[in-house]
Design a protein around this motif. Structure first.
Motif, PDB file in Angstrom:
ATOM      1  N   GLN A 202     -26.356  38.850  14.456  1.00 28.49           N
ATOM      2  CA  GLN A 202     -26.577  39.336  13.099  1.00 28.49           C
ATOM      3  C   GLN A 202     -27.451  38.378  12.290  1.00 28.49           C
ATOM      4  N   SER A 203     -28.134  37.461  12.959  1.00 26.23           N
ATOM      5  CA  SER A 203     -29.001  36.497  12.288  1.00 26.23           C
ATOM      6  C   SER A 203     -30.283  37.171  11.838  1.00 26.23           C
TER       7      SER A 203
ATOM      8  N   LEU B 284     -31.165  27.545  15.585  1.00 32.83           N
ATOM      9  CA  LEU B 284     -31.343  28.153  16.900  1.00 32.83           C
ATOM     10  C   LEU B 284     -31.011  27.149  17.996  1.00 32.83           C
ATOM     11  N   VAL B 285     -31.562  25.939  17.880  1.00 30.34           N
ATOM     12  CA  VAL B 285     -31.335  24.909  18.890  1.00 30.34           C
ATOM     13  C   VAL B 285     -29.866  24.515  18.936  1.00 30.34           C
TER      14      VAL B 285
ATOM     15  N   HIS C  26     -37.302  22.232  23.651  1.00 37.57           N
ATOM     16  CA  HIS C  26     -36.048  22.949  23.409  1.00 37.57           C
ATOM     17  C   HIS C  26     -36.253  24.451  23.597  1.00 37.57           C
ATOM     18  N   LEU C  27     -37.351  24.946  23.089  1.00 35.77           N
ATOM     19  CA  LEU C  27     -37.629  26.379  23.181  1.00 35.77           C
ATOM     20  C   LEU C  27     -37.800  26.812  24.639  1.00 35.77           C
ATOM     21  N   ALA C  28     -38.349  25.933  25.466  1.00 35.71           N
ATOM     22  CA  ALA C  28     -38.536  26.252  26.882  1.00 35.71           C
ATOM     23  C   ALA C  28     -37.200  26.381  27.612  1.00 35.71           C
ATOM     24  N   LYS C  29     -36.165  25.746  27.100  1.00 44.11           N
ATOM     25  CA  LYS C  29     -34.817  25.884  27.681  1.00 44.11           C
ATOM     26  C   LYS C  29     -34.097  27.107  27.124  1.00 44.11           C
ATOM     27  N   ILE C  30     -34.351  27.401  25.858  1.00 45.88           N
ATOM     28  CA  ILE C  30     -33.655  28.513  25.202  1.00 45.88           C
ATOM     29  C   ILE C  30     -34.192  29.862  25.668  1.00 45.88           C
ATOM     30  N   PHE C  31     -35.501  29.979  25.797  1.00 45.50           N
ATOM     31  CA  PHE C  31     -36.092  31.282  26.078  1.00 45.50           C
ATOM     32  C   PHE C  31     -35.537  31.960  27.329  1.00 45.50           C
TER      33      PHE C  31
ATOM     34  N   PHE D  17     -43.948  36.580  22.337  1.00 49.73           N
ATOM     35  CA  PHE D  17     -42.502  36.720  22.177  1.00 49.73           C
ATOM     36  C   PHE D  17     -42.082  35.754  21.086  1.00 49.73           C
ATOM     37  N   ASP D  18     -41.282  36.235  20.150  1.00 48.08           N
ATOM     38  CA  ASP D  18     -40.819  35.401  19.041  1.00 48.08           C
ATOM     39  C   ASP D  18     -39.301  35.318  19.084  1.00 48.08           C
ATOM     40  N   THR D  19     -38.772  34.102  19.242  1.00 45.50           N
ATOM     41  CA  THR D  19     -37.328  33.945  19.392  1.00 45.50           C
ATOM     42  C   THR D  19     -36.570  34.256  18.105  1.00 45.50           C
TER      43      THR D  19
END
Length: 404
Positions: A115-116, A124-125, A161-166, A104-106
């Protein structure tokens, strides 16, 4: 979240990977150097789940990355989450001949819910967590040892950070019903064919205006030769020869090695050194390109001409309107070359299949076939079916004006 010390031994790594293997997902990032090498040098791996995170030192004496690579490539129960992960996946492929899966790619996922087009990690963060990422260590030489605590903290932050965003991103994808839109994109990212170093296909990356089979055959032979030289020396292919120089030699091959001294972009020493001799041998062994290998022209359709170019402009306007209406990145819907093919009469295209057809392709095809038009209503641009149009003529927007 528990943050571990830098992992420098196989036993500690194996214990970590055993625990992570029980997770639904892990977030992954790598730090590497490739400015002066053909093969990227892996210098650090960061990995996390919702409970713990660690950085792994692949340069530590005696460490075996097998537990990590098994988790990445052989464990189908754990989703591997990256951000702009193409180069990370390439490194894992170089080490194993396999790619992480499932993946999976954020950055790609953001295209389905905003629209990014290619949102950077720091943005992202900031957008999801309201945190300003410290960019001070971006230009670190990750191959140098020892790494400082600040460098390791910076690197691990990429995965914590990615672990919180996903999970938040996943909930939004489920809520919008757009998760399935990304299936093909994620599989494409994980396709090993994207990362194979096939020297015989290297010529396809080089812009060559000629369609002469003799020229393209020389281009193929020279590109394959350059890949071999770069791999053997482990230096970037551009250090051997720039693309422009290679294409020029393919179009205007020297008759003798001495003529290499006259080629722009080559050192005069090539006229009598060993690498110059090897280049000449590659040229001498070049065969005309097989017609089956010719660059695909099937997607181009008929030449566009001025009217066709105008239709493409209208399609781009429709794309801009539609992506704004549904809050999705236009690049996820289609690309310029696909719109050109559609305008030229090609009908076997991804944009005319599946969800893309329902969201954009259906209207794009109707526009090309003259069944839809642009109109302005209450100061806003809209699409209208031509057969149903009942607006005054002075409300219509001429195509020539829209495109300008």
């Amino acid at each position: 979240m528990k943050i571990h010390d830098l992992i420098t031994d196989t036993a500690t790594l194996a214990d970590l990977c055993e625990r992570l293997a029980r997770s639904d997902f892990v977030t992954v990032d790598t730090e590497f150097m490739r400015e002066n090498t053909y093969w990227p040098e892996l210098c650090l791996v960061q990995i996390a789940n919702s409970e713990e995170a660690a950085a792994i030192d692949p340069l530590a004496p005696g460490i075996d990355l097998a537990p990590l690579l098994d988790l990445m490539c052989d464990n189908e129960d754990v989703l591997k989450v990256f951000h702009a992960g193409g180069q990370d996946v390439e490194i894992i492929y170089n080490l194993t001949g396999k790619t992480p899966h499932p993946i999976f790619d954020t950055q790609i996922a953001m295209m389905a819910i905003s629209q990014s087009e290619q949102i950077g990690y720091a943005n992202l963060v900031e957008s999801w967590l309201g945190i300003d990422v410290d960019k001070g260590a971006r230009f670190t030489d990750w191959s140098r040892r020892p790494l400082t605590d600040r460098q390791i903290e910076y690197a691990i932050g990429d995965v914590t950070h990615l672990a919180k965003i996903f999970p938040r991103m996943l909930r939004k994808l489920i809520k919008t019903g757009r998760g399935s839109w990304l299936d093909a994109e994620m599989e494409k990212l994980a396709d090993p064919a994207n990362y194979a170093n096939d020297a015989g296909q290297a010529w396809r990356r080089i812009r060559a205006p000629s369609r002469n089979v003799q020229v393209l055959g020389r281009l193929k032979a020279l590109a394959a030769w350059r890949e071999g030289e770069a791999q053997h020396k482990n230096i970037p292919r551009g250090r051997i020869m720039r693309d422009e120089t290679l294409a020029d030699i393919a179009s205007h091959p020297p008759k003798a090695q001495a003529d290499l001294a006259k080629v722009r972009g080559l050192s005069p020493s090539w006229k009598d050194n060993d690498i110059g001799k090897r280049l000449l041998r590659a040229l001498e062994g070049a065969e005309p390109l097989d017609k089956a290998e010719m660059p695909d022209t099937a997607k181009r359709g008929a030449p566009l001409g001025k009217e066709g170019a105008l239709v493409v402009d209208l399609l781009k306007l429709l794309l801009k309107i539609r992506s704004r209406e549904i809050d999705v990145a236009s690049r996820l819907l289609t690309r310029s070359d696909e719109m050109e093919a559609l305008a030229a009469g090609v009908r076997k295209l991804p944009v005319l299949e599946g969800w893309r057809y329902e969201v954009f392709g259906k209207d794009a095809l109707a526009l090309v076939e003259g069944k839809m038009a642009f109109a302005v209503k209450d100061g806003k641009m809209q699409m209208t079916r031509v057969a149903d149009a009942a607006m005054p003529e002075d409300d219509a927007v001429p195509a020539s004006e829209v495109a300008e």
